[in-house]
Motif scaffolding. Structure first.
Motif, PDB file in Angstrom:
ATOM      1  N   ARG A   4     -15.716  26.428 -24.555  1.00  0.00           N
ATOM      2  CA  ARG A   4     -16.371  27.233 -25.680  1.00  0.00           C
ATOM      3  C   ARG A   4     -16.479  26.468 -27.045  1.00  0.00           C
ATOM      4  NH1 ARG A   4     -10.923  25.898 -26.249  1.00  0.00           N
ATOM      5  NH2 ARG A   4     -11.406  24.382 -27.679  1.00  0.00           N
ATOM      6  N   THR A  26     -23.618  33.379 -21.516  1.00  0.00           N
ATOM      7  CA  THR A  26     -23.112  32.117 -22.197  1.00  0.00           C
ATOM      8  C   THR A  26     -22.265  31.332 -21.328  1.00  0.00           C
ATOM      9  OG1 THR A  26     -23.155  31.854 -24.476  1.00  0.00           O
ATOM     10  CG2 THR A  26     -21.005  32.336 -23.239  1.00  0.00           C
ATOM     11  N   GLY A  27     -22.060  30.224 -21.951  1.00  0.00           N
ATOM     12  CA  GLY A  27     -21.364  29.026 -21.662  1.00  0.00           C
ATOM     13  C   GLY A  27     -20.504  29.103 -20.474  1.00  0.00           C
ATOM     14  N   ALA A  32     -13.711  29.957 -20.443  1.00  0.00           N
ATOM     15  CA  ALA A  32     -13.352  30.507 -21.840  1.00  0.00           C
ATOM     16  C   ALA A  32     -12.029  30.432 -21.792  1.00  0.00           C
ATOM     17  CB  ALA A  32     -13.657  32.068 -21.725  1.00  0.00           C
ATOM     18  N   TYR A  84     -19.396  32.065 -27.338  1.00  0.00           N
ATOM     19  CA  TYR A  84     -20.291  31.728 -26.045  1.00  0.00           C
ATOM     20  C   TYR A  84     -21.485  31.468 -26.658  1.00  0.00           C
ATOM     21  CZ  TYR A  84     -16.571  32.229 -22.428  1.00  0.00           C
ATOM     22  OH  TYR A  84     -15.410  31.902 -21.583  1.00  0.00           O
ATOM     23  N   TRP A 144     -18.858  40.629 -23.783  1.00  0.00           N
ATOM     24  CA  TRP A 144     -17.977  39.616 -23.060  1.00  0.00           C
ATOM     25  C   TRP A 144     -18.104  39.538 -21.648  1.00  0.00           C
ATOM     26  CZ3 TRP A 144     -15.579  35.675 -25.550  1.00  0.00           C
ATOM     27  CH2 TRP A 144     -15.647  35.760 -26.972  1.00  0.00           C
ATOM     28  N   ALA A 147     -21.612  37.611 -21.462  1.00  0.00           N
ATOM     29  CA  ALA A 147     -21.456  36.189 -21.863  1.00  0.00           C
ATOM     30  C   ALA A 147     -20.886  35.431 -20.948  1.00  0.00           C
ATOM     31  CB  ALA A 147     -20.623  36.289 -23.504  1.00  0.00           C
ATOM     32  N   VAL A 148     -19.388  35.891 -20.444  1.00  0.00           N
ATOM     33  CA  VAL A 148     -18.620  34.980 -19.753  1.00  0.00           C
ATOM     34  C   VAL A 148     -19.422  35.010 -18.241  1.00  0.00           C
ATOM     35  CG1 VAL A 148     -16.355  34.803 -18.378  1.00  0.00           C
ATOM     36  CG2 VAL A 148     -16.412  35.716 -20.964  1.00  0.00           C
TER      37      VAL A 148
END
Length: 251
Positions: A4, A26-27, A32, A84, A144, A147-148
């Motif tokens: 993160r 994201t990332g 995370a 993220y 979330w 994103a995850v």
């Protein structure tokens, strides 16, 4: 989870409406790990399962709530946000007042090692909302989850399960809403777990709806256990004693 990014806090962003599509993705997925706990080594019955030293995780000025964390967690400096980013480098989901579980547990090099910070869980406060707890909890959980789920290594999206939302009672008796969603990583890297869970607990603090987000690896020996995760999420409470009492009287 590996990863993160840390940054200074962004301006307050209230959720506009459930219909508003918030861009996420994201990332590295299971990378995370944000949660709040601080203390010495994990007890023998498993990481994060003991009582241990307790510290408070605090959100922004509008959150009007705190979260208790203990053994195995490291608090991020006050005023730091964890987030993220998506494929274009935009912030897709973030938390303030954050802490991480088993920070820096993975120092592997080579294929599958991202070179970014590693941790098994992260927890902190999401953006406050003008919406009621239920729509707030579900919208943040969607954010979330997406994103995850995005994997920067492969530019693909991991498999996700349905959102599961229910009414819950916090440790202090306050009524709240909790949403959980699970993710499965097809080809986890050396610092990642094959399973990840996102949990969002949203609480009406009187003027705003405040939310705590917990993202954690599952199915690995050093992961945060379910009982410890439940205790952490249940420790969310309003910072005003009078407000806490008035919220309890509504239920």
């Amino acid at each position: 989870m590996t990863s993160r990014t840390d940054r200074p806090p962004a301006p307050l962003l209230a959720l506009a409406a459930v219909a508003v599509a918030l861009v996420l993705v994201t990332g590295g997925v299971v990378v995370a790990g944000w949660a709040g706990r601080v203390g010495g080594p994990a007890p023998a019955d498993g990481p994060g399962e003991g009582a241990g030293a307790v510290q408070l995780v605090r959100g922004g000025e509008h959150d009007a709530a705190v979260l208790e964390v203990g053994d195995g967690w490291t608090l991020r400096p006050r005023g730091t946000s964890l987030f993220y980013t998506d494929a274009q480098g935009r912030i897709s989901a973030g938390i303030d007042g954050a802490a991480v579980f088993r920070d820096g547990f993975c120092e592997a090099d080579g294929p599958g090692a991202s070179g970014r910070p590693s941790n098994r869980a992260i927890a902190g406060f999401g953006r406050v909302s003008r919406l009621a707890p239920r729509p707030t909890s579900r919208e943040l959980a969607r954010q979330w989850r997406d994103a995850v789920a995005y994997d920067h290594r492969t530019a693909t999206t991991h498999e996700t399960g349905p959102l599961r939302t229910r009414e819950v009672e916090l440790a202090d008796g306050s009524a709240a809403v909790r949403t959980d969603v699970a993710l499965r990583v097809a080809d986890p890297g050396v610092c990642e777990a094959a399973r990840v869970q996102v949990s969002v607990v949203s609480l009406d603090t009187g003027r705003w709806t405040s939310s705590v987000v917990l993202v954690r690896d599952r199915g690995v020996p050093d992961a945060l256990g379910d009982a410890a995760a439940d205790r952490l999420l249940g420790s969310l409470r309003p910072t005003s004693g009078e407000l806490a009492q008035s919220l309890r009287s509504r239920t």
